[in-house]
Design a protein around this motif. Structure first.
Motif, PDB file in Angstrom:
ATOM      1  N   ALA A 193       0.841  -1.195   0.000  1.00 30.25           N
ATOM      2  CA  ALA A 193       0.000   0.000   0.000  1.00 30.25           C
ATOM      3  C   ALA A 193       0.876   1.245   0.000  1.00 30.25           C
ATOM      4  O   ALA A 193       1.855   1.326   0.733  1.00 30.25           O
ATOM      5  N   GLY A 194       0.496   2.220  -0.821  1.00 22.46           N
ATOM      6  CA  GLY A 194       1.059   3.558  -0.734  1.00 22.46           C
ATOM      7  C   GLY A 194       0.004   4.461  -0.116  1.00 22.46           C
ATOM      8  O   GLY A 194      -1.163   4.396  -0.508  1.00 22.46           O
ATOM      9  N   ARG A 206       9.423   7.963  -0.507  1.00 20.50           N
ATOM     10  CA  ARG A 206      10.644   7.226  -0.123  1.00 20.50           C
ATOM     11  C   ARG A 206      10.313   5.993   0.692  1.00 20.50           C
ATOM     12  O   ARG A 206      10.999   4.975   0.625  1.00 20.50           O
ATOM     13  N   ARG A 207       9.286   6.079   1.472  1.00 19.06           N
ATOM     14  CA  ARG A 207       8.843   4.898   2.235  1.00 19.06           C
ATOM     15  C   ARG A 207       8.446   3.784   1.252  1.00 19.06           C
ATOM     16  O   ARG A 207       8.772   2.627   1.453  1.00 19.06           O
ATOM     17  N   LEU A 208       7.768   4.161   0.173  1.00 19.40           N
ATOM     18  CA  LEU A 208       7.431   3.163  -0.850  1.00 19.40           C
ATOM     19  C   LEU A 208       8.702   2.601  -1.475  1.00 19.40           C
ATOM     20  O   LEU A 208       8.812   1.391  -1.707  1.00 19.40           O
ATOM     21  N   GLN A 217       6.470  -5.362  -5.716  1.00 16.29           N
ATOM     22  CA  GLN A 217       6.433  -5.294  -7.179  1.00 16.29           C
ATOM     23  C   GLN A 217       5.284  -4.456  -7.724  1.00 16.29           C
ATOM     24  O   GLN A 217       5.277  -4.113  -8.907  1.00 16.29           O
ATOM     25  N   VAL A 218       4.292  -4.212  -6.919  1.00 16.32           N
ATOM     26  CA  VAL A 218       3.117  -3.440  -7.338  1.00 16.32           C
ATOM     27  C   VAL A 218       2.706  -2.581  -6.140  1.00 16.32           C
ATOM     28  O   VAL A 218       2.815  -3.020  -4.993  1.00 16.32           O
ATOM     29  N   CYS A 219       2.252  -1.351  -6.428  1.00 10.94           N
ATOM     30  CA  CYS A 219       1.772  -0.485  -5.344  1.00 10.94           C
ATOM     31  C   CYS A 219       0.293  -0.155  -5.549  1.00 10.94           C
ATOM     32  O   CYS A 219      -0.088   0.353  -6.607  1.00 10.94           O
ATOM     33  N   PHE A 220      -0.518  -0.456  -4.552  1.00 13.51           N
ATOM     34  CA  PHE A 220      -1.903   0.026  -4.514  1.00 13.51           C
ATOM     35  C   PHE A 220      -1.869   1.408  -3.855  1.00 13.51           C
ATOM     36  O   PHE A 220      -1.462   1.537  -2.695  1.00 13.51           O
ATOM     37  N   VAL A 221      -2.283   2.424  -4.612  1.00 23.60           N
ATOM     38  CA  VAL A 221      -2.262   3.790  -4.072  1.00 23.60           C
ATOM     39  C   VAL A 221      -3.571   4.048  -3.347  1.00 23.60           C
ATOM     40  O   VAL A 221      -4.648   4.048  -3.959  1.00 23.60           O
ATOM     41  N   GLY A 228      -5.137  14.057  -9.345  1.00 20.87           N
ATOM     42  CA  GLY A 228      -4.020  14.995  -9.190  1.00 20.87           C
ATOM     43  C   GLY A 228      -3.037  14.547  -8.122  1.00 20.87           C
ATOM     44  O   GLY A 228      -1.831  14.413  -8.390  1.00 20.87           O
ATOM     45  N   PRO A 229      -3.494  14.316  -6.898  1.00 22.71           N
ATOM     46  CA  PRO A 229      -2.573  13.839  -5.861  1.00 22.71           C
ATOM     47  C   PRO A 229      -1.936  12.486  -6.210  1.00 22.71           C
ATOM     48  O   PRO A 229      -0.773  12.246  -5.869  1.00 22.71           O
ATOM     49  N   VAL A 230      -2.666  11.617  -6.906  1.00 24.35           N
ATOM     50  CA  VAL A 230      -2.081  10.325  -7.301  1.00 24.35           C
ATOM     51  C   VAL A 230      -0.928  10.562  -8.278  1.00 24.35           C
ATOM     52  O   VAL A 230       0.147   9.960  -8.162  1.00 24.35           O
ATOM     53  N   ARG A 231      -1.152  11.452  -9.237  1.00 20.14           N
ATOM     54  CA  ARG A 231      -0.095  11.736 -10.214  1.00 20.14           C
ATOM     55  C   ARG A 231       1.145  12.292  -9.514  1.00 20.14           C
ATOM     56  O   ARG A 231       2.268  11.852  -9.776  1.00 20.14           O
ATOM     57  N   ARG A 232       0.952  13.218  -8.584  1.00 21.19           N
ATOM     58  CA  ARG A 232       2.112  13.801  -7.896  1.00 21.19           C
ATOM     59  C   ARG A 232       2.842  12.736  -7.068  1.00 21.19           C
ATOM     60  O   ARG A 232       4.069  12.715  -7.007  1.00 21.19           O
ATOM     61  N   TYR A 233       2.087  11.850  -6.463  1.00 19.72           N
ATOM     62  CA  TYR A 233       2.712  10.782  -5.667  1.00 19.72           C
ATOM     63  C   TYR A 233       3.533   9.850  -6.559  1.00 19.72           C
ATOM     64  O   TYR A 233       4.669   9.484  -6.217  1.00 19.72           O
ATOM     65  N   ILE A 234       2.981   9.487  -7.706  1.00 17.39           N
ATOM     66  CA  ILE A 234       3.704   8.574  -8.602  1.00 17.39           C
ATOM     67  C   ILE A 234       4.979   9.234  -9.113  1.00 17.39           C
ATOM     68  O   ILE A 234       6.043   8.603  -9.166  1.00 17.39           O
ATOM     69  N   GLU A 235       4.879  10.497  -9.459  1.00 15.27           N
ATOM     70  CA  GLU A 235       6.087  11.199  -9.934  1.00 15.27           C
ATOM     71  C   GLU A 235       7.163  11.203  -8.839  1.00 15.27           C
ATOM     72  O   GLU A 235       8.341  10.931  -9.106  1.00 15.27           O
ATOM     73  N   ALA A 236       6.751  11.499  -7.624  1.00 15.48           N
ATOM     74  CA  ALA A 236       7.731  11.541  -6.520  1.00 15.48           C
ATOM     75  C   ALA A 236       8.267  10.141  -6.226  1.00 15.48           C
ATOM     76  O   ALA A 236       9.452   9.974  -5.904  1.00 15.48           O
ATOM     77  N   ALA A 237       7.410   9.132  -6.346  1.00 15.33           N
ATOM     78  CA  ALA A 237       7.860   7.759  -6.103  1.00 15.33           C
ATOM     79  C   ALA A 237       8.882   7.341  -7.150  1.00 15.33           C
ATOM     80  O   ALA A 237       9.890   6.696  -6.840  1.00 15.33           O
TER      81      ALA A 237
END
Ligand code: SF4
Length: 336
Positions: A193-194, A206-208, A217-221, A228-237
């Motif tokens: 989980a993210g 960074r925790r992810l 191997q896979v992240c459930f966000v 919008g927040p999902v996109r920003r999280y993926i970019e940072a991840a």
């Protein structure tokens, strides 16, 4: 300080005795999921890097499913599971089996996997460290590998409040990162989980990445407010080194009861679409959820969606019918 195996020593003040915190249940003000008056010590500490074997890259053993639907059934009822899966079959690539404690304590995860295999539905099974020591977790992992599941979703687990009331002793022997490592060793496809919306927000990518280093191997966000927040999280991840497929949670909440149940989970922020769904009839609920899922699938890096929530609080059958309609629309299938 590290223990003799090189891992950091658990933080004794953490109710889950985590070494690699924080868990996803940190409250918006930084308070502990278990005791709001206690500040989570991991929020103000440097993130601890995974000290075990680091897995090279994210080798995904199977194609990432596009639609993973939450399974909502009467706990410990084979009949309920059979009825719900008869409705869901063909409308999703897999069902996500929760691992609920407390009052909703269900069959063990490996038994759920067996029932779902018999029902002809792909099982993505949550395995929580809550209430199982490392011996019990190893047995569950071996059984899940033996049954053959689509994936295992490894979590530390939220805190369930029956301790004391029923007399059982709380167990958090391991935490997520150790479980990920063991699940990969068992040959399973491992998701985690993210939780982008849970403090410390800036450390979550960074925790992810540390979970990926341990073998995820896979992240459930988890729900964090929409695309919008999902996109920003993926970019940072990605910047943090977590190059895995992402399956984003999309709320399916067709009435006030299902919305309230989902909203009370720790560490999440719901998309405003969920509020609109809760005021719709069944067909409006499906339309809103399909539109929300389509927006999510347009986000770069999102490989699939997790239809999340109970859809309807009227009955398990009503919930399954809505979920099946949403999944089928997204997959371009008709459901019997
Ligand atoms: S919020 Fe989670 S990680 Fe932090 S102290 Fe509480 S249980 Fe431990």
């Amino acid at each position: 300080m590290n223990d003799t195996s090189g891992h950091p020593t658990p933080v004794a003040a953490c109710p889950k005795t985590m070494a690699y915190g924080p868990c996803g249940g940190v409250r918006p003000d930084g308070g502990c999921e278990v005791d709001p008056a206690f500040p989570c010590p991991f929020v103000t500490s440097p993130l601890r890097s995974w000290a075990g074997a680091r897995r090279p890259g994210p080798p995904v053993a199977a194609a990432t499913p596009t639609v993973v639907t939450d399974l909502h059934v009467q706990p410990r009822s084979t009949g309920s599971l059979q009825a719900v899966t008869a409705t869901l079959r063909g409308s999703c690539d897999a069902v996500l089996v929760g691992d609920h404690g407390g009052a909703r304590n269900d069959f063990p995860p490996s038994h759920m996997a067996l029932l779902l295999r018999d029902a002809g539905v792909g099982a993505w099974v949550t395995l929580s460290c809550r209430d199982r020591n490392r011996v019990a977790l190893a047995a569950e992992l071996a059984a899940l590998a033996d049954v053959g599941v689509v994936g295992v979703h490894c979590v530390t687990g939220d805190w369930q409040g029956l301790a004391g009331a029923s007399g059982e002793r709380k167990v958090f022997d391991l935490e997520c990162l150790y479980l990920i490592d063991q699940a990969r060793s068992a040959g399973l496809l491992v998701s985690v989980a993210g939780t982008p919306a849970a403090p410390p927000v800036e450390l979550r990518p960074r925790r992810l990445a540390e979970k990926v280093a341990a073998g995820a191997q896979v992240c459930f966000v988890n729900h964090c407010g929409g695309p919008g927040p999902v996109r920003r999280y993926i970019e940072a991840a990605h910047e943090a080194g977590a190059a895995v497929p992402f399956i984003a949670c999309v709320a399916v909440t067709g009435d006030r009861g299902s919305l309230t149940s989902l909203a009370r989970l720790p560490g999440i922020v719901l998309d405003q679409a969920a509020e609109r769904e809760a005021q719709s009839d069944a067909s409006g609920t499906v339309d809103v959820a399909v539109a929300a899922a389509a927006r999510m699938l347009d986000v770069e890096g999102v490989a699939g969606v997790n239809l999340s929530g109970a859809a309807s609080s009227a009955s398990y059958g009503a919930s399954a019918a809505i979920m099946a309609a949403v999944g089928a629309r997204l997959l371009g299938r008709s459901v019997a």
